[in-house]
Write a protein that holds these residues in place. Structure first.
Motif, PDB file in Angstrom:
ATOM      1  N   ALA A 139       0.823  -1.217   0.000  1.00 46.30           N
ATOM      2  CA  ALA A 139       0.000   0.000   0.000  1.00 46.30           C
ATOM      3  C   ALA A 139       0.858   1.269   0.000  1.00 46.30           C
ATOM      4  O   ALA A 139       0.474   2.283  -0.575  1.00 46.30           O
ATOM      5  N   CYS A 140       2.031   1.207   0.659  1.00 46.81           N
ATOM      6  CA  CYS A 140       2.879   2.403   0.821  1.00 46.81           C
ATOM      7  C   CYS A 140       4.023   2.485  -0.184  1.00 46.81           C
ATOM      8  O   CYS A 140       4.876   3.368  -0.080  1.00 46.81           O
ATOM      9  N   LYS A 141       4.054   1.575  -1.167  1.00 45.69           N
ATOM     10  CA  LYS A 141       5.244   1.440  -2.018  1.00 45.69           C
ATOM     11  C   LYS A 141       5.525   2.666  -2.883  1.00 45.69           C
ATOM     12  O   LYS A 141       6.657   2.875  -3.323  1.00 45.69           O
ATOM     13  N   ASN A 142       4.508   3.500  -3.144  1.00 47.45           N
ATOM     14  CA  ASN A 142       4.722   4.660  -4.016  1.00 47.45           C
ATOM     15  C   ASN A 142       5.118   5.924  -3.265  1.00 47.45           C
ATOM     16  O   ASN A 142       5.305   6.977  -3.878  1.00 47.45           O
ATOM     17  N   ILE A 143       5.245   5.839  -1.944  1.00 47.26           N
ATOM     18  CA  ILE A 143       5.692   7.008  -1.178  1.00 47.26           C
ATOM     19  C   ILE A 143       7.186   7.208  -1.444  1.00 47.26           C
ATOM     20  O   ILE A 143       7.978   6.272  -1.291  1.00 47.26           O
ATOM     21  N   PRO A 144       7.590   8.419  -1.844  1.00 47.10           N
ATOM     22  CA  PRO A 144       9.009   8.649  -2.184  1.00 47.10           C
ATOM     23  C   PRO A 144       9.951   8.383  -1.011  1.00 47.10           C
ATOM     24  O   PRO A 144       9.617   8.646   0.144  1.00 47.10           O
TER      25      PRO A 144
ATOM     26  N   TRP B  23       7.147  11.392   7.713  1.00 42.01           N
ATOM     27  CA  TRP B  23       5.869  12.105   7.821  1.00 42.01           C
ATOM     28  C   TRP B  23       4.843  11.516   6.849  1.00 42.01           C
ATOM     29  O   TRP B  23       3.706  11.223   7.225  1.00 42.01           O
ATOM     30  N   ASP B  24       5.255  11.318   5.589  1.00 43.96           N
ATOM     31  CA  ASP B  24       4.330  10.807   4.579  1.00 43.96           C
ATOM     32  C   ASP B  24       3.889   9.378   4.892  1.00 43.96           C
ATOM     33  O   ASP B  24       2.729   9.019   4.686  1.00 43.96           O
ATOM     34  N   PHE B  25       4.821   8.573   5.392  1.00 39.87           N
ATOM     35  CA  PHE B  25       4.514   7.183   5.752  1.00 39.87           C
ATOM     36  C   PHE B  25       3.388   7.141   6.780  1.00 39.87           C
ATOM     37  O   PHE B  25       2.407   6.404   6.618  1.00 39.87           O
ATOM     38  N   TYR B  26       3.514   7.953   7.836  1.00 36.61           N
ATOM     39  CA  TYR B  26       2.509   7.924   8.898  1.00 36.61           C
ATOM     40  C   TYR B  26       1.195   8.565   8.490  1.00 36.61           C
ATOM     41  O   TYR B  26       0.111   8.044   8.774  1.00 36.61           O
ATOM     42  N   ASN B  27       1.251   9.694   7.800  1.00 39.91           N
ATOM     43  CA  ASN B  27       0.009  10.378   7.468  1.00 39.91           C
ATOM     44  C   ASN B  27      -0.741   9.716   6.324  1.00 39.91           C
ATOM     45  O   ASN B  27      -1.978   9.743   6.292  1.00 39.91           O
ATOM     46  N   PHE B  28      -0.024   9.070   5.413  1.00 40.10           N
ATOM     47  CA  PHE B  28      -0.695   8.268   4.391  1.00 40.10           C
ATOM     48  C   PHE B  28      -1.508   7.151   5.055  1.00 40.10           C
ATOM     49  O   PHE B  28      -2.670   6.923   4.732  1.00 40.10           O
TER      50      PHE B  28
ATOM     51  N   LEU C  45       6.189   9.969  16.382  1.00 38.71           N
ATOM     52  CA  LEU C  45       6.562  10.539  15.087  1.00 38.71           C
ATOM     53  C   LEU C  45       7.210  11.913  15.278  1.00 38.71           C
ATOM     54  O   LEU C  45       8.277  12.198  14.722  1.00 38.71           O
ATOM     55  N   TYR C  46       6.576  12.776  16.072  1.00 36.31           N
ATOM     56  CA  TYR C  46       7.117  14.120  16.317  1.00 36.31           C
ATOM     57  C   TYR C  46       8.520  14.036  16.923  1.00 36.31           C
ATOM     58  O   TYR C  46       9.420  14.785  16.538  1.00 36.31           O
TER      59      TYR C  46
ATOM     60  N   MET D  18      12.881  19.586   8.481  1.00 36.62           N
ATOM     61  CA  MET D  18      11.864  20.504   7.974  1.00 36.62           C
ATOM     62  C   MET D  18      11.053  19.725   6.948  1.00 36.62           C
ATOM     63  O   MET D  18      11.619  19.201   5.977  1.00 36.62           O
ATOM     64  N   VAL D  19       9.721  19.603   7.163  1.00 42.11           N
ATOM     65  CA  VAL D  19       8.916  18.778   6.257  1.00 42.11           C
ATOM     66  C   VAL D  19       7.682  19.527   5.768  1.00 42.11           C
ATOM     67  O   VAL D  19       7.183  20.441   6.424  1.00 42.11           O
ATOM     68  N   ARG D  20       7.215  19.109   4.600  1.00 43.30           N
ATOM     69  CA  ARG D  20       5.909  19.580   4.109  1.00 43.30           C
ATOM     70  C   ARG D  20       4.850  18.773   4.844  1.00 43.30           C
ATOM     71  O   ARG D  20       4.854  17.544   4.804  1.00 43.30           O
ATOM     72  N   THR D  21       3.915  19.469   5.487  1.00 45.23           N
ATOM     73  CA  THR D  21       2.916  18.766   6.294  1.00 45.23           C
ATOM     74  C   THR D  21       1.548  18.702   5.609  1.00 45.23           C
ATOM     75  O   THR D  21       0.583  18.241   6.211  1.00 45.23           O
TER      76      THR D  21
END
Length: 436
Positions: free
Chosen positions: A210-215, A263-268, A412-413, A422-425
Motif C-alpha cells: 500500500a505504501c510502495k509509491n511514497i518517495p 511524515w508521509d509514511f505515517y500520514n498516508f 513521530l514528532y 523541515m517537512v511539508r505537512t
C-alpha cells in the motif's frame, strides 16, 4: 553483551522473578529512607536509578510484554523520572540476546530442522535483540536475509505478565485503577497481535504494498515460506538506526528527505488506510546509505474506527476549535469530557484539552513545519509535565484509541525532532465527512 542461556517461560518462574524484583525495589526504598534520616535534603535520584536498573535488568531477562511496556514508557519523556527513561530506552535497541542452543531449539520446533539445514549460512549471534524477539543474519541462494525469532514463551505469557507488571505501573504512573485497566487491556490486545508472526507477515506485505509509491521509502521483501508463527524471514536492508545515522553528521537535505518520508509514511496510513504502524520508535527503522527510510517492523498496527477518526482529526483539520459548543460536543464524543462532569469541570477540561489540541495541531497549520524547533518541544514537554501534576488527570479520560494514536503521533514528532527535519505537512490530509 552476555547471552542468556535460558528464559523463564512458565507463569510460576516468571512470577518468582517479579517477586524477587519487588523485594529488591522494596530494599531500595528502605535504603533511601534510612539515608534520608541523616540527610533530609536527599532527593530521589539515587533511588530512581537503583529501582530503574533493578526493574530493567529483571524485565530484560523476562523479555516479552513486560519489557515492551517499559519500552513504551521510555518513549514518553513526561511520565517517568529520567533514570527510568534512560534505562528502559535500552530495550529500544539492545536487550540481552538469547544463546545459540535456544535459537536452534526454536527452529527445530517450528520447522523440524535447524537453521543451518534451512539456510546456506546462518549467523548464530544476533545482530539486534529487543523486547519481543531478536534478529539474525542469514543467506539463501545468494539472497542476504534477516531472520527475526520470537523469544520462547513470550506469546503465551502476555496476560499473566501484564497482571504482574500492574503494581510497578501503578506506582510509577500514579494512574487510577480504572485508567490502568483501560491502558492494560488495550496494550494486551496489541501485544497479542504483535506476537502473532503469521499476522505480522500478512500485514507487512499488505502495508508495504500500500505504501510502495511514497518517495524515499523502502521495505524488505518477505518470505512466508521461510516464516512461521514465531519466526519471520525477510530480505536484509543495509542501513543505520537513527541514533547511529545522526552520529554521521548527515546534511540538512538528507535529514529533511528522511523526515519527509517518515511524515508521509505515517500520514498516508492514518488518512488513506485508517490504520497505522503504531510502534514509532527508532529501532523499527533504518536509514540506507542513499538516504532512504527503511521500515523493518509491522508488528504493531492500530486500526482507527470512524467514530474515533472523524472527531479526532476534525479538531486538527477544521476550524472547530473556534466554536466552543462544537468543541465540547466533540470532547464528549471522545469521552474527554464525561456525562457526570459539573459545569466547572467542563470548563476546566475544555480549556486544558483545547490547549493540548492546539499544540498538537500546530504542524498541520501551515504547509511546512520545522521539527528542529526546541521551543515547540519545550512547550509540549512543559504541557505534559503540568498535566501529570494535576489531580484531575488521575482519573481515566478519553476513549481507549488515544493510547496508541497519541503514542504514534508523539513518537513521530520526537523522531522528526531528533532528525531536526523541515517537512511539508500538507502532503496527506484527513478525510472528514462530518459536516462542520
Amino acid at each position: 553483551m552476555k547471552e542468556q542461556d535460558s528464559i523463564p517461560t512458565s507463569k510460576t518462574q516468571r512470577s518468582a522473578k517479579f517477586v524477587k524484583t519487588g523485594i529488591k525495589v522494596g530494599g531500595n526504598y528502605i535504603k533511601h529512607y534510612s539515608k534520608k534520616l541523616f540527610n533530609p535534603a536527599l532527593n530521589k535520584d539515587e533511588l530512581n536509578l537503583d529501582n530503574a536498573t533493578d526493574i530493567y535488568n529483571s524485565l530484560s531477562e523476562l523479555k516479552g510484554s513486560a519489557l515492551k511496556v517499559a519500552q513504551m514508557l521510555s518513549m514518553d519523556k513526561n511520565i517517568l523520572p529520567k533514570a527510568y527513561v534512560d534505562q528502559f530506552s535500552l530495550s529500544l535497541y539492545n536487550a540481552p540476546p538469547l544463546s545459540g542452543p535456544l535459537i536452534v531449539r526454536t527452529f527445530t520446533r517450528y520447522f523440524g530442522k535447524t537453521p543451518f539445514q534451512i539456510f546456506d549460512e546462518f549467523n548464530i549471534s544476533s545482530t539486534n535483540a529487543a523486547s519481543i524477539g531478536q534478529v539474525h543474519q542469514a543467506s539463501l541462494e545468494g539472497k542476504k536475509l534477516a531472520v527475526k525469532i520470537q523469544y520462547p514463551g513470550v506469546g503465551d505469557s502476555i496476560s499473566s505478565d501484564l497482571k504482574m507488571v500492574k503494581p510497578f505501573a501503578f506506582r510509577l504512573l500514579g494512574m487510577s485503577q480504572k485508567e490502568l485497566e483501560v491502558y492494560m487491556s488495550e496494550v494486551e490486545e496489541r501485544l497479542l497481535e504483535e506476537t502473532d508472526y503469521d499476522l505480522e507477515i500478512k500485514r507487512s506485505i499488505e502495508f508495504s504494498e500500500a505504501c510502495k509509491n511514497i518517495p524515499n521509502l523502502i521495505f524488505p521483501t518477505y518470505f512466508p515460506e521461510l516464516s512461521s508463527k514465531r519466526i519471520i524471514t525477510m530480505g536484509w536492508l543495509d542501513g543505520l538506526h537513527m541514533k547511529e545515522f545522526m552520529k554521521t553528521n548527515p546534511s540538512q537535505d538528507i535529514c529533511n528527505q528522511v523526515g519527509q518520508a517518515l511524515w508521509d509514511f505515517y500520514n498516508f496510513q492514518q488518512h488513506e488506510l485508517r490504520a497505522v504502524h503504531a510502534d514509532p520508535h527508532p529501532g523499527n527503522f533504518l536509514i540506507t546509505p542513499d538516504g532512504k527510510l527503511g521500515v523493518i517492523d509491522f508488528g504493531c498496527i492500530k486500526e482507527m474506527p470512524a467514530d474515533f477518526y472523524e472527531p479526532f482529526f476534525s479538531m486538527t483539520s477544521t476550524n472547530m476549535l473556534q466554536d466552543k459548543a462544537k468543541t465540547i460536543k466533540t470532547f464528549r464524543e471522545l469521552e474527554m469530557i464525561r456525562k457526570d462532569d459539573t459545569p466547572a469541570q467542563i470548563e476546566f477540561f475544555y480549556q486544558v484539552y483545547k490547549e493540548m489540541i492546539e499544540l498538537f495541531a500546530l504542524p498541520y497549520m501551515s504547509q511546512t513545519f520545522d521539527f528542529s524547533k526546541k521551543e515547540y518541544f519545550d512547550n509540549l514537554y512543559n504541557y505534559g509535565e503540568r498535566i501529570a501534576r494535576m489531580p484531575e488527570f488521575k482519573q481515566a479520560r478519553g476513549v481507549k484509541h488515544f493510547i496508541y494514536v497519541n503514542r504514534t503521533n508523539f513518537g513521530l514528532y520526537n523522531m522528526l525532532h531528533e532528525l531536526g527535519a523541515m517537512v511539508r505537512t500538507d502532503t496527506w490530509k484527513p478525510h472528514i465527512n462530518t459536516p462542520q
